[in-house]
Design an enzyme around this catalytic site. Structure first.
Site, short mmCIF file in Angstrom:
data_model
loop_
_atom_site.label_atom_id
_atom_site.label_comp_id
_atom_site.label_asym_id
_atom_site.label_seq_id
_atom_site.Cartn_x
_atom_site.Cartn_y
_atom_site.Cartn_z
N CYS A 149 38.19 33.58 49.75
CA CYS A 149 39.13 32.90 48.84
C CYS A 149 39.85 33.91 47.95
O CYS A 149 41.05 33.79 47.71
CB CYS A 149 38.43 31.83 48.02
SG CYS A 149 36.95 32.39 47.15
N ASN A 150 39.14 34.90 47.47
CA ASN A 150 39.79 35.94 46.68
C ASN A 150 40.74 36.75 47.56
O ASN A 150 41.83 37.14 47.13
CB ASN A 150 38.75 36.89 46.08
CG ASN A 150 37.79 36.17 45.15
OD1 ASN A 150 38.16 35.25 44.45
ND2 ASN A 150 36.53 36.59 45.16
#
Lengths: 342, 342, 342, 342
Positions: A149-150
């Site tokens: 997600c990052n």
């Protein structure tokens, strides 16, 4: 006609988010939900916000008849994921939400995850799941590796700039603010409300966070030379959301033009007017990402922002977007609900 | 074919929530959005979470051509609302979200809102908007009065019990916990983050909260005698959600049976098994309400809980549910998305 | 001259709170800190907010030389607490923060805690630690049993009213809102930030919460007849604080007069003017409690509020106040810092 | 003997924080509190967490007899502050918490605050209030200019490094995370709980934040050449706290050594072991700052962190520390209470 899907690891946050999104999707039917330790329970007992839905009870993976399944969402921990996916029938499509198939180089996998990769043959067939940049390959893939997600957030803020050679590749700083759901549902002292609310701190600073493996792989591939960004994630007392603040050396107007051009036809990537600042609140619960550029007071420097929801666009929403492509469905199906604000 | 709707007072939280819900509704088209002080601005400037939608810019009310509108959602402050609604063409249906048409007795309106009612003729035609209990009348109504969000929550926890004569009418205590969005978007010192987060307090205690007017009206009508509940709302550091904890004297098993029976066919009212406790988190952003009953250790006493989202089921979701009925659309259209958790 | 104290169970929140309060106390010296599983670590590693203090490292209990200790704060879990306290030298004074010595009747202990009491001889000597009501006995006690934090809050709101016969003993409802630190520092799924923030729910409803044992014991003793209150605690997304909303039948003016009279000389019990509403934010981090009375719209009914900080006045602050008395120090020493707001 | 102090602008957060800190200070007596719009009210009505204290009622500034006052804390808005301070008797010492006397160059003041400075004579006598670096001058000063809270945080993370020539002066990035109390108590839509909780966003990005004036002034003075840092503040859903994440080019070990050396005797600056990461939670409500260094994976780059409480060490705590020096009191008096955690 509905496609039948299974969600493995449905008792975690990304599993529940998949169910939430698919609940209003007209073309998918949830045929099986697995959760080894909670097998036998109704999904509504594990996630009461889903209790009104007509869902199959949780089962163990070996209780699932995969012959009836068209596509599997695999939301298991890394290492477990590769062991399970290698046992699935070849005709079942797979969207993996773990880290297992994100890194094309097994040496990189070992470096960041501390153990050898056990399914390197599968790895060779896996497509990296950042939809907007691998769309055609995803359409034809059997196995798609959902991104970190990052890693997704940082890439939305940087890929067009690197592709077009608009920034200094040696001075990229990604300062990232992440919501707590990204850390999962396993009980840990440092994730308690009393420990996390009303404050902030960095973690994995100095180049130790695993999503760096993805940044290194992708940015180096685009640039055609090694690129190593500086990356510091921080935990913010919010449940959902990632905001990446990216410091680059380049011309702000050119950067902004690169985004408006690259993302012009993207249904989920919203480029804000120059100088406007995105908020994670405005993408919460949605599959949209907001991207913006701000010129620094010193010419030749700029700040790029990207905000998205880590569970949606950063993980389960991305997975569903990819599944839509793999199944020949409209790419945006089930994903257009606006953010929930406030 | 789409029905054209207008939202008056679109710059407040209930207005934005209507837009959010209607965004995925296949049968409605947003033809006009009004906000007097922000007229001229795009909706996305006022609510950036809606910026990717193709919406009309904000206008003043007198700029709207109501002849092209099928139904108006009126999210204006009370008193303003009645003044505006009386000017609308008779063929335009109206769902009012203000307090202006909730109380059938003008004397009660004056008592709770401190001024005379100026549209008593309209008041006589208005239907109280608690969908599950006024469904047939709503279907045929021109003007529906959305309920107070607290009033809705308390009524879901009590109406079937009063109707069936299962509880002592003189000893009803509603202790209510409410999220802060119910207080609106107007800047006030007591609504600042620094004032509200990390703590709780009661407000309007002792029988001064205006939603008591609705409780009095509805419960007395059902009971056929005056009923005055005790009601204390508390502000909780959460953006959305209401939890009503209702103390009653009655047999818990009978109460639970009354709910499962009364709400058996209700699409949005979910009765939990006896003893389970609802959480506002599990209805956040959704149109569902969770209702439960817990027996007290002393026989003949019980606690009834109801959790819902004040902006959705308590206000804009309810309004859309009523609009669906008024327009002959499926009642649940646009309202079935599960809660956003975590 | 300083009194030497030890804190057993210093790795929990109440242990850390004791260290925080004692850090500015001129008459106490922290001679030992125990935490079995974290023995060997510096306190600053377990609680970085205390890292600048000159504190002894954490040890196991058997590493402490109790001959040099004047008073022990025992912040261990119940059952463990009684086992440890019975082994301490008789000349060491003890303030126990667990539930082990709160209930004078061993049968009640067994009923609420599910196992027989193993130190009934010690129990007979223990004084219930609600300072304002047991002050003289505490001064002379060797063993003081800290009260439950919820139990303290409810008692501050009710004892003077029961003592003076001002309320109906059969219709007392305590609806309580509690911060999450009261649930401790052990990792549990239901205490994660992602599970608790942005919402509220009840727990232990219907008469199952253990602090009822204290209410029953104390209120019945005061009244001279059995008194059973109705009690529902709720978890609020805030780290510290308890707000009790207490519904009673009685004359509000008389109730308010009872408080102003009973608490007139109390250094930490602040009675608000009639009708004002306390907030947990205004006592956060402090040893003060705010008490108020609001008349209901129906004559003869009233709502009593009490707000305090569960870790301070509800637990560690109370413990220090009692220790001051037991050691002959000024009762308020180390406890007069105002609340931290915002 | 006590020194008499007055607090001007006592109805804001920094004013209340001063009262909170002084409440346990043995050498200061609060003789007057001003708040123009709330004059006549007791302080406890404006800040109920202070209601148990024996404080003078709020008055207007012209009602204060400054002849009896030894030192004034001026917590007024900028521009107002200079107008008021120039009217004070010359023998009254002043600690100003506004921005009015921070910038030594009137042109810089005009540039950042948009209007000419009206008290340039006073400006010439003012000492910049970053205690650790201006201690001797502060001791003898009549007028001390409290620093910006963000400016203090960034300087603690950078001054020793610039002084010693350890970092590249052209590539300094300060990414700052700030709590909401720094934005003050005035009602604004963007500071509402519903707008701020559960999310994060940047503000004043690209070199427009006024605290840059302080960075420019101080860093350039130390370096002996112009230094312009890149600075992006973000608003975090927490009431108190600032975390600065500072990206620099230099040798991490050398940087860490510079801090441990420079701050060795500082009572409030705590240097963490190399690689440890500070949290704002661990300084909340206290006058301590936590500083740390983390080496980046690329040699020659490092991240420096500084966490402090914006209302305490960043503002009112700093002001009290300076007042102690100016009055000849022990520098740490009233300031040693540990942080309130959780």
């Amino acid at each position: 006609m509905s496609h039948k899907i299974a969600i493995l690891g449905a008792s975690g946050y990304t599993g529940a988010e998949l169910v939430r999104l698919i609940a209003t999707h007209p073309g998918l039917e949830i045929a099986a939900l697995s959760a080894d330790r909670k097998a036998g329970q109704p999904m509504g007992a594990v996630f009461p916000h889903l209790r009104h839905l007509d869902l199959p009870d949780l089962v163990t993976i070996d209780q699932i008849d995969f012959d009836t399944i068209d596509l599997v969402f695999c939301a298991l921990p890394h290492a477990t994921s590769q062991a399970v996916i290698r046992t699935l029938p070849a005709n079942v499509k797979v969207v993996d939400l773990s880290a297992d198939f994100r890194l094309r180089d097994p040496a990189e996998y070992q470096k960041w995850y501390g153990k050898p990769h056990d399914a390197t043959d599968l790895q060779e067939t896996a497509i990296y799941g950042l939809t907007e940049f691998y769309r055609d390959a995803i359409r034809d893939a059997r196995l798609v590796a959902g991104t970190g997600c990052n890693a997704a957030t940082g890439q939305y803020a940087l890929r067009p700039l690197i592709e077009r050679g608009l920034i200094d590749l040696d001075d990229i700083v990604i300062d990232l603010k992440a919501g707590v759901s990204g850390a999962g549902r396993s009980p840990k002292e440092n994730l308690l409300h009393a420990e996390l609310s009303e404050g902030t701190h960095a973690y994995g600073a100095g180049g130790t966070h695993r999503h760096l493996g993805e940044f290194d792989q992708e940015f180096s591939a685009i640039a055609g030379r090694p690129v190593q960004v500086q990356f510091t994630p921080h935990l913010i007392p919010m449940n959902r959301g990632i905001l990446a603040t990216v410091y680059v050396k380049g011309d702000a107007a050119a950067l902004h033009a690169a985004f408006t051009d690259s993302y012009a036809d993207e249904p989920f990537l919203v480029v804000l007017p120059m100088g406007e600042l995105p908020s994670t609140r405005h993408v919460r619960g949605s599959n949209y990402a907001h991207i913006s550029v701000v010129p620094d007071r010193r010419a030749g420097r700029a700040i790029v922002f990207c905000a998205l929801d880590n569970l949606a666009k950063g993980s389960s929403g991305q997975a569903l977007q990819n599944a839509n492509l793999m199944l020949g469905l409209p790419e945006t199906e089930g994903l257009t609900a606006p953010a929930v604000f406030p």
